[in-house]
Design a protein around this motif. Structure first.
Motif, PDB file in Angstrom:
ATOM      1  N   SER A  98      -3.113   3.554  -3.651  1.00  0.00           N
ATOM      2  CA  SER A  98      -3.158   2.640  -2.498  1.00  0.00           C
ATOM      3  C   SER A  98      -3.932   1.381  -2.847  1.00  0.00           C
ATOM      4  CB  SER A  98      -3.744   3.319  -1.270  1.00  0.00           C
ATOM      5  OG  SER A  98      -5.144   3.421  -1.354  1.00  0.00           O
ATOM      6  N   SER A 153       0.836  -1.199   0.000  1.00  0.00           N
ATOM      7  CA  SER A 153       0.000   0.000   0.000  1.00  0.00           C
ATOM      8  C   SER A 153       0.875   1.255   0.000  1.00  0.00           C
ATOM      9  CB  SER A 153      -0.926  -0.012   1.213  1.00  0.00           C
ATOM     10  OG  SER A 153      -1.770   1.113   1.187  1.00  0.00           O
ATOM     11  N   PRO A 181      -7.562   1.648   3.462  1.00  0.00           N
ATOM     12  CA  PRO A 181      -6.328   2.250   2.950  1.00  0.00           C
ATOM     13  C   PRO A 181      -6.585   3.333   1.902  1.00  0.00           C
ATOM     14  CG  PRO A 181      -6.123  -0.123   3.028  1.00  0.00           C
ATOM     15  CD  PRO A 181      -7.560   0.206   3.332  1.00  0.00           C
ATOM     16  N   GLY A 206      -2.820   5.767   4.776  1.00  0.00           N
ATOM     17  CA  GLY A 206      -3.138   4.440   4.236  1.00  0.00           C
ATOM     18  C   GLY A 206      -2.928   3.348   5.266  1.00  0.00           C
ATOM     19  N   PHE A 243      -2.601  -2.343  -2.838  1.00  0.00           N
ATOM     20  CA  PHE A 243      -3.316  -3.387  -2.099  1.00  0.00           C
ATOM     21  C   PHE A 243      -3.501  -4.631  -2.957  1.00  0.00           C
ATOM     22  CE2 PHE A 243      -7.390  -5.473  -1.281  1.00  0.00           C
ATOM     23  CZ  PHE A 243      -7.181  -5.929   0.012  1.00  0.00           C
TER      24      PHE A 243
END
Length: 158
Positions: free
Chosen positions: A131, A70, A106, A87, A135
């Protein structure tokens, strides 16, 4: 008894791998739990301390990947330190609202952190999307690590 232990371990493995994709279940810890259960059923005949230390390190690495992926996505899309921290905090808070919170936390944290830092909403949105990209990339890395854990388990017992 080892067959029963193996069946239970495989059920834990399937749940753990599903938990990597559906973040309502703790993926890697379930894998490790399945291995421990198998070990209990077999008296740890084929699984030694080095095996479990290695597996525990891989579990810890999967947790680190959540944060690092992230943070990488945020930084790659021009995010500030505040967005990276946002995040990470969003990931922690989002965990309490699984499964959607683990994905949206996040994003929201990075977006809000960058909005505070830069006061530019379009840029903040791009950082939030970064982010999400981090992820999903991290999810792929975690899945690869967890498949490696399962392969190592089967290599150790057969």
């Amino acid at each position: 008894m080892s067959t029963v232990g193996l069946v239970i371990a495989v059920i834990f493995f399937l749940a753990g791998l599903a938990g990597t994709i559906l973040p309502i279940l703790p993926g890697a810890p379930l894998l490790l739990a399945g291995m421990v259960i198998y070990g209990l059923f077999t008296g740890f005949a084929k699984l030694n301390l080095l095996f479990f230390v290695g597996q525990a390190l891989l579990v810890a690495l999967t947790f680190a990947v959540d944060y690092l992926a992230s943070a990488w996505g945020v930084a790659r899309h021009g995010g500030s330190r505040l967005a990276i921290w946002g995040g990470a905090i969003g990931l922690l808070i989002g965990a309490f609202f699984a499964p959607a919170g683990i994905i949206l936390g996040p994003f929201a944290g990075a977006f809000l952190g960058e909005l505070v830092a830069s006061r530019r909403s379009v840029h903040s949105l791009r950082v939030g999307v970064g982010s999400l990209i981090g992820f999903f990339g991290g999810t792929l890395v975690k899945l690869a690590l967890e498949i490696g854990m399962v392969i190592w388990f089967f290599a150790a017992i057969f």
